[in-house]
Design a protein around this motif. Structure first.
Motif, PDB file in Angstrom:
ATOM      1  N   ARG A   1      16.972  68.578  71.834  1.00  0.00           N
ATOM      2  CA  ARG A   1      16.173  67.376  71.555  1.00  0.00           C
ATOM      3  C   ARG A   1      14.745  67.713  71.149  1.00  0.00           C
ATOM      4  O   ARG A   1      14.138  66.987  70.377  1.00  0.00           O
ATOM      5  CB  ARG A   1      16.190  66.444  72.760  1.00  0.00           C
ATOM      6  CG  ARG A   1      17.577  65.880  73.004  1.00  0.00           C
ATOM      7  CD  ARG A   1      17.547  64.582  73.757  1.00  0.00           C
ATOM      8  NE  ARG A   1      18.885  64.193  74.148  1.00  0.00           N
ATOM      9  CZ  ARG A   1      19.713  63.502  73.377  1.00  0.00           C
ATOM     10  NH1 ARG A   1      19.343  63.139  72.185  1.00  0.00           N
ATOM     11  NH2 ARG A   1      20.926  63.186  73.813  1.00  0.00           N
ATOM     12  N   ASP A   2      14.215  68.819  71.660  1.00  0.00           N
ATOM     13  CA  ASP A   2      12.849  69.213  71.295  1.00  0.00           C
ATOM     14  C   ASP A   2      12.781  69.784  69.890  1.00  0.00           C
ATOM     15  O   ASP A   2      11.781  69.651  69.199  1.00  0.00           O
ATOM     16  CB  ASP A   2      12.296  70.231  72.292  1.00  0.00           C
ATOM     17  CG  ASP A   2      12.132  69.638  73.682  1.00  0.00           C
ATOM     18  OD1 ASP A   2      11.938  68.408  73.779  1.00  0.00           O
ATOM     19  OD2 ASP A   2      12.218  70.397  74.670  1.00  0.00           O
TER      20      ASP A   2
ATOM     21  N   ARG B   1      16.666  65.880  61.170  1.00  0.00           N
ATOM     22  CA  ARG B   1      16.470  64.531  61.680  1.00  0.00           C
ATOM     23  C   ARG B   1      16.021  63.641  60.529  1.00  0.00           C
ATOM     24  O   ARG B   1      15.122  63.996  59.777  1.00  0.00           O
ATOM     25  CB  ARG B   1      15.413  64.558  62.779  1.00  0.00           C
ATOM     26  CG  ARG B   1      15.145  63.197  63.355  1.00  0.00           C
ATOM     27  CD  ARG B   1      14.150  63.282  64.473  1.00  0.00           C
ATOM     28  NE  ARG B   1      14.853  62.885  65.686  1.00  0.00           N
ATOM     29  CZ  ARG B   1      14.465  63.164  66.893  1.00  0.00           C
ATOM     30  NH1 ARG B   1      13.412  63.876  67.094  1.00  0.00           N
ATOM     31  NH2 ARG B   1      15.156  62.736  67.914  1.00  0.00           N
ATOM     32  N   THR B   2      16.659  62.458  60.388  1.00  0.00           N
ATOM     33  CA  THR B   2      16.295  61.523  59.319  1.00  0.00           C
ATOM     34  C   THR B   2      15.709  60.230  59.866  1.00  0.00           C
ATOM     35  O   THR B   2      15.252  59.391  59.109  1.00  0.00           O
ATOM     36  CB  THR B   2      17.516  61.198  58.437  1.00  0.00           C
ATOM     37  OG1 THR B   2      18.549  60.640  59.267  1.00  0.00           O
ATOM     38  CG2 THR B   2      18.037  62.442  57.730  1.00  0.00           C
ATOM     39  N   GLY B   3      15.753  60.061  61.185  1.00  0.00           N
ATOM     40  CA  GLY B   3      15.213  58.879  61.842  1.00  0.00           C
ATOM     41  C   GLY B   3      15.229  59.099  63.334  1.00  0.00           C
ATOM     42  O   GLY B   3      15.686  60.139  63.811  1.00  0.00           O
ATOM     43  N   PRO B   4      14.771  58.110  64.120  1.00  0.00           N
ATOM     44  CA  PRO B   4      14.718  58.287  65.570  1.00  0.00           C
ATOM     45  C   PRO B   4      16.091  58.529  66.199  1.00  0.00           C
ATOM     46  O   PRO B   4      16.205  59.239  67.184  1.00  0.00           O
ATOM     47  CB  PRO B   4      14.111  56.993  66.094  1.00  0.00           C
ATOM     48  CG  PRO B   4      13.703  56.190  64.927  1.00  0.00           C
ATOM     49  CD  PRO B   4      14.234  56.827  63.696  1.00  0.00           C
ATOM     50  N   GLN B   5      17.142  57.941  65.630  1.00  0.00           N
ATOM     51  CA  GLN B   5      18.497  58.090  66.173  1.00  0.00           C
ATOM     52  C   GLN B   5      19.497  58.542  65.107  1.00  0.00           C
ATOM     53  O   GLN B   5      20.690  58.261  65.210  1.00  0.00           O
ATOM     54  CB  GLN B   5      18.972  56.764  66.777  1.00  0.00           C
ATOM     55  CG  GLN B   5      18.093  56.217  67.870  1.00  0.00           C
ATOM     56  CD  GLN B   5      18.101  57.085  69.119  1.00  0.00           C
ATOM     57  OE1 GLN B   5      19.068  57.743  69.431  1.00  0.00           O
ATOM     58  NE2 GLN B   5      16.987  57.090  69.823  1.00  0.00           N
ATOM     59  N   SER B   6      19.007  59.211  64.062  1.00  0.00           N
ATOM     60  CA  SER B   6      19.918  59.618  62.983  1.00  0.00           C
ATOM     61  C   SER B   6      19.547  60.989  62.438  1.00  0.00           C
ATOM     62  O   SER B   6      18.433  61.468  62.635  1.00  0.00           O
ATOM     63  CB  SER B   6      19.901  58.581  61.854  1.00  0.00           C
ATOM     64  OG  SER B   6      18.602  58.497  61.299  1.00  0.00           O
TER      65      SER B   6
ATOM     66  N   LYS C   1      24.658  58.894  63.021  1.00  0.00           N
ATOM     67  CA  LYS C   1      23.785  57.913  63.658  1.00  0.00           C
ATOM     68  C   LYS C   1      24.238  57.749  65.108  1.00  0.00           C
ATOM     69  O   LYS C   1      25.417  57.524  65.373  1.00  0.00           O
ATOM     70  CB  LYS C   1      23.857  56.572  62.934  1.00  0.00           C
ATOM     71  CG  LYS C   1      22.926  55.550  63.520  1.00  0.00           C
ATOM     72  CD  LYS C   1      22.919  54.269  62.722  1.00  0.00           C
ATOM     73  CE  LYS C   1      21.944  53.306  63.370  1.00  0.00           C
ATOM     74  NZ  LYS C   1      21.843  52.072  62.652  1.00  0.00           N
TER      75      LYS C   1
ATOM     76  N   SER D   1      23.112  54.901  73.979  1.00  0.00           N
ATOM     77  CA  SER D   1      21.857  55.395  74.556  1.00  0.00           C
ATOM     78  C   SER D   1      21.931  56.905  74.738  1.00  0.00           C
ATOM     79  O   SER D   1      22.943  57.432  75.204  1.00  0.00           O
ATOM     80  CB  SER D   1      21.612  54.738  75.917  1.00  0.00           C
ATOM     81  OG  SER D   1      20.562  55.396  76.598  1.00  0.00           O
TER      82      SER D   1
END
Length: 190
Positions: free
Chosen positions: A60-61, A111-116, A137, A141
């Motif tokens: 995640r980092d 990474r292309t977005g906060p959740q994608s 995507k 949660s």
């Protein structure tokens, strides 16, 4: 002695923190689907693969350090017509005796977005390896034990993977050379 103990303690803390940053998930077949759609003269054929496995490593980092490996058991193809499934498994098409599985291995993650994100990798199927990009995507949660992703991919060209019938069969059936994949992947944290 104190300096040595400090270095060992510091190294242990750094290793523990980096280990916590990485998360490992395994595909959960009961909540996942890998399906496909092929158009032809008389309509559209929908199918799926009933057996597959995969592992997702998430950092995640540093998402670019994440990775995915997935395996699809081609023998488990299911179009709901047994005769067609047996034909697709035969040497004339998938040739499951020689090529029993398809394998996807990621090469990079962006990474292309906060959740994608986009997962660039290689798909090996029927003895042919081609680059593909998975558009992913997150649809659950990130804190859930089971995490769910929606995955889209540009349609695959059968011809690029040497998955063609005889020319006369191709002409008569009007089967499209492009195959659309539909995937919903649920994975359990290890």
């Amino acid at each position: 002695m104190k300096l040595r103990l400090f270095i060992i303690s510091f190294a242990t803390v750094v290793w523990s923190c980096s280990a916590l940053a990485n998360e490992a998930y395994k595909f959960d077949q009961s909540g996942s689907t890998i399906g496909f759609t092929v158009r032809q003269f008389l309509g559209t054929t929908h199918g799926k693969f009933n057996k597959f496995s995969g592992k997702i490593e998430i950092d995640r980092d540093h998402p670019e350090n994440s990775s995915v490996v997935a395996r699809i058991d081609i023998r488990s193809i299911d179009t709901r017509i047994e005769k067609r499934d047996n034909h697709l498994r035969s040497p004339e098409f998938f040739n499951i005796e020689k090529y029993p599985e398809a394998i996807f291995k990621s090469r990079s993650v962006k990474r292309t977005g906060p959740q994608s994100g986009d997962i660039l990798g290689e798909l090996t199927m029927h003895g042919v390896t081609k680059p593909v990009t998975l558009h992913v995507k997150l649809v659950s949660s990130p804190k859930d034990t089971n995490t769910r992703w929606s995955v889209t991919i540009e349609p695959l060209n059968r011809k690029e993977f040497n998955l063609m019938f005889s020319p006369s069969a191709e002409t008569m059936s009007g089967i499209s050379q492009t195959v659309s994949l539909e995937m919903q992947i649920e994975a359990r944290r290890e």
